[in-house]
Design a protein around this motif. Structure first.
Motif, mmCIF file in Angstrom:
data_model
loop_
_atom_site.group_PDB
_atom_site.id
_atom_site.type_symbol
_atom_site.label_atom_id
_atom_site.label_comp_id
_atom_site.label_asym_id
_atom_site.label_seq_id
_atom_site.Cartn_x
_atom_site.Cartn_y
_atom_site.Cartn_z
ATOM 1 N N GLY A 80 0.809 -1.228 0.000
ATOM 2 C CA GLY A 80 0.000 0.000 0.000
ATOM 3 C C GLY A 80 0.832 1.262 0.000
ATOM 4 O O GLY A 80 0.434 2.285 0.546
ATOM 5 N N ARG A 81 1.986 1.208 -0.615
ATOM 6 C CA ARG A 81 2.974 2.291 -0.505
ATOM 7 C C ARG A 81 2.674 3.533 -1.355
ATOM 8 O O ARG A 81 3.106 4.638 -1.010
ATOM 9 C CB ARG A 81 4.350 1.763 -0.892
ATOM 10 C CG ARG A 81 4.424 1.270 -2.335
ATOM 11 C CD ARG A 81 5.698 0.497 -2.612
ATOM 12 N NE ARG A 81 5.769 0.011 -3.976
ATOM 13 C CZ ARG A 81 5.323 -1.166 -4.369
ATOM 14 N NH1 ARG A 81 4.776 -1.984 -3.503
ATOM 15 N NH2 ARG A 81 5.424 -1.538 -5.639
ATOM 16 N N CYS A 82 2.009 3.385 -2.484
ATOM 17 C CA CYS A 82 1.943 4.498 -3.441
ATOM 18 C C CYS A 82 1.256 5.758 -2.891
ATOM 19 O O CYS A 82 1.769 6.862 -3.111
ATOM 20 C CB CYS A 82 1.289 4.038 -4.742
ATOM 21 S SG CYS A 82 2.256 2.746 -5.561
ATOM 22 N N CYS A 85 3.733 7.636 -0.944
ATOM 23 C CA CYS A 85 4.751 8.165 -1.860
ATOM 24 C C CYS A 85 4.249 9.447 -2.533
ATOM 25 O O CYS A 85 4.965 10.448 -2.602
ATOM 26 C CB CYS A 85 5.067 7.085 -2.896
ATOM 27 S SG CYS A 85 6.298 7.531 -4.115
ATOM 28 N N TYR A 86 3.029 9.428 -3.008
ATOM 29 C CA TYR A 86 2.452 10.636 -3.631
ATOM 30 C C TYR A 86 2.334 11.771 -2.610
ATOM 31 O O TYR A 86 2.619 12.928 -2.916
ATOM 32 C CB TYR A 86 1.060 10.343 -4.194
ATOM 33 C CG TYR A 86 0.977 9.271 -5.247
ATOM 34 C CD1 TYR A 86 1.972 9.113 -6.208
ATOM 35 C CD2 TYR A 86 -0.116 8.401 -5.293
ATOM 36 C CE1 TYR A 86 1.876 8.123 -7.177
ATOM 37 C CE2 TYR A 86 -0.221 7.420 -6.263
ATOM 38 C CZ TYR A 86 0.778 7.270 -7.197
ATOM 39 O OH TYR A 86 0.675 6.291 -8.150
ATOM 40 N N ARG A 87 1.867 11.434 -1.400
ATOM 41 C CA ARG A 87 1.674 12.487 -0.387
ATOM 42 C C ARG A 87 3.000 13.178 -0.059
ATOM 43 O O ARG A 87 3.056 14.390 0.080
ATOM 44 C CB ARG A 87 1.067 11.897 0.893
ATOM 45 C CG ARG A 87 -0.420 11.636 0.813
ATOM 46 C CD ARG A 87 -1.032 11.423 2.185
ATOM 47 N NE ARG A 87 -0.507 10.236 2.849
ATOM 48 C CZ ARG A 87 -0.975 9.003 2.683
ATOM 49 N NH1 ARG A 87 -1.990 8.774 1.876
ATOM 50 N NH2 ARG A 87 -0.445 7.980 3.329
ATOM 51 N N GLY A 163 10.168 3.359 -9.685
ATOM 52 C CA GLY A 163 11.183 4.093 -8.925
ATOM 53 C C GLY A 163 11.700 3.369 -7.700
ATOM 54 O O GLY A 163 12.906 3.231 -7.525
ATOM 55 N N CYS A 164 10.797 2.926 -6.831
ATOM 56 C CA CYS A 164 11.267 2.377 -5.550
ATOM 57 C C CYS A 164 11.812 0.954 -5.695
ATOM 58 O O CYS A 164 11.615 0.303 -6.719
ATOM 59 C CB CYS A 164 10.122 2.398 -4.535
ATOM 60 S SG CYS A 164 8.713 1.381 -4.994
ATOM 61 N N ILE A 165 12.467 0.496 -4.642
ATOM 62 C CA ILE A 165 13.066 -0.837 -4.704
ATOM 63 C C ILE A 165 11.996 -1.922 -4.854
ATOM 64 O O ILE A 165 12.262 -2.974 -5.413
ATOM 65 C CB ILE A 165 13.951 -1.129 -3.468
ATOM 66 C CG1 ILE A 165 13.199 -0.832 -2.177
ATOM 67 C CG2 ILE A 165 15.252 -0.341 -3.545
ATOM 68 C CD1 ILE A 165 13.966 -1.223 -0.939
HETATM 69 S S1 SF4 Z 1 7.990 4.697 -6.636
HETATM 70 FE FE1 SF4 Z 1 6.148 4.154 -7.801
HETATM 71 S S2 SF4 Z 1 5.625 2.045 -7.165
HETATM 72 FE FE2 SF4 Z 1 7.054 2.912 -5.649
HETATM 73 S S3 SF4 Z 1 5.742 3.772 -4.046
HETATM 74 FE FE3 SF4 Z 1 6.235 5.462 -5.455
HETATM 75 S S4 SF4 Z 1 4.533 5.486 -6.947
HETATM 76 FE FE4 SF4 Z 1 4.444 3.513 -5.871
#
Ligand code: SF4
Length: 186
Positions: A80-82, A85-87, A163-165
């Protein structure tokens, strides 16, 4: 109108910046603690700088590699990371917009069909409520190919995963031969 434009990568900036320039002055802002590992982060940052210099854009950027900051926000499993990440990225962009006395902020992530647009919009609206700066959302998925084509023409780096691992793992987990072939050629 002055717009602070969160910029996820050079190809998405190339595909969308003219849409925002039609509305006013644009300040592209590279802030992406979600990009890993370090060499990948540097490649995307460099592509942003090269494109911005070529187009004589008034930019802002954060050169700090944000692996630890990102993991603190999304947790060790990445589930549930995205939205988080956006915030983070849009919250920081809203603060930058306030510092630069911009009227609004937006994001080039709106050009990607791989992103969750409802979650981007929710994160942008939350950041707008916290900062008092308006969030501009526009569905720019139709501009993605223009951005890729421009990046190809200019030989700008084009990433292979979000982007993220965690996204890097999802992109390559079923890959075998292709990765090793690339290494042999290199
Ligand atoms: S880098 Fe992309 S996949 Fe990873 S948390 Fe951010 S938006 Fe989601």
């Amino acid at each position: 109108m002055k717009i602070a434009l969160h910029t996820c990568c050079a190809p998405c900036l190339a595909g969308t910046v003219d849409v925002f320039q039609e509305r006013g002055d644009v300040i592209p802002f590279f802030y992406n603690p979600n990009i890993h590992p370090l060499i990948e982060f540097r490649k995307r940052l460099k592509a942003f700088e090269v494109y911005a210099e070529r187009e004589a854009l008034d930019i802002e950027l954060d050169r700090e590699y944000g692996l630890v900051r990102f993991l603190e926000q999304v947790g060790p499993t990445g589930s549930g990371r995205c939205p988080a990440c956006y915030r983070e990225r849009l919250g920081r962009t809203a603060r930058l917009a306030a510092e630069r006395e911009a009227d609004a902020f937006s994001t080039t992530m709106a050009a990607s069909s791989h992103q969750d647009h409802d979650a981007i919009r929710a994160a942008g609206e939350q950041a707008a409520a916290e900062s008092g700066i308006a969030f501009l959302y526009e569905d720019l998925r139709g501009r993605a190919e223009h951005g890729r084509e421009t990046a190809r023409k200019l030989s700008l780096y084009r990433q292979q995963y979000c982007g993220c691992i965690f996204s890097e793992y999802e992109r390559y987990k079923d890959t075998r031969v292709e990765v090793y072939r690339g290494r042999l050629r290199g």
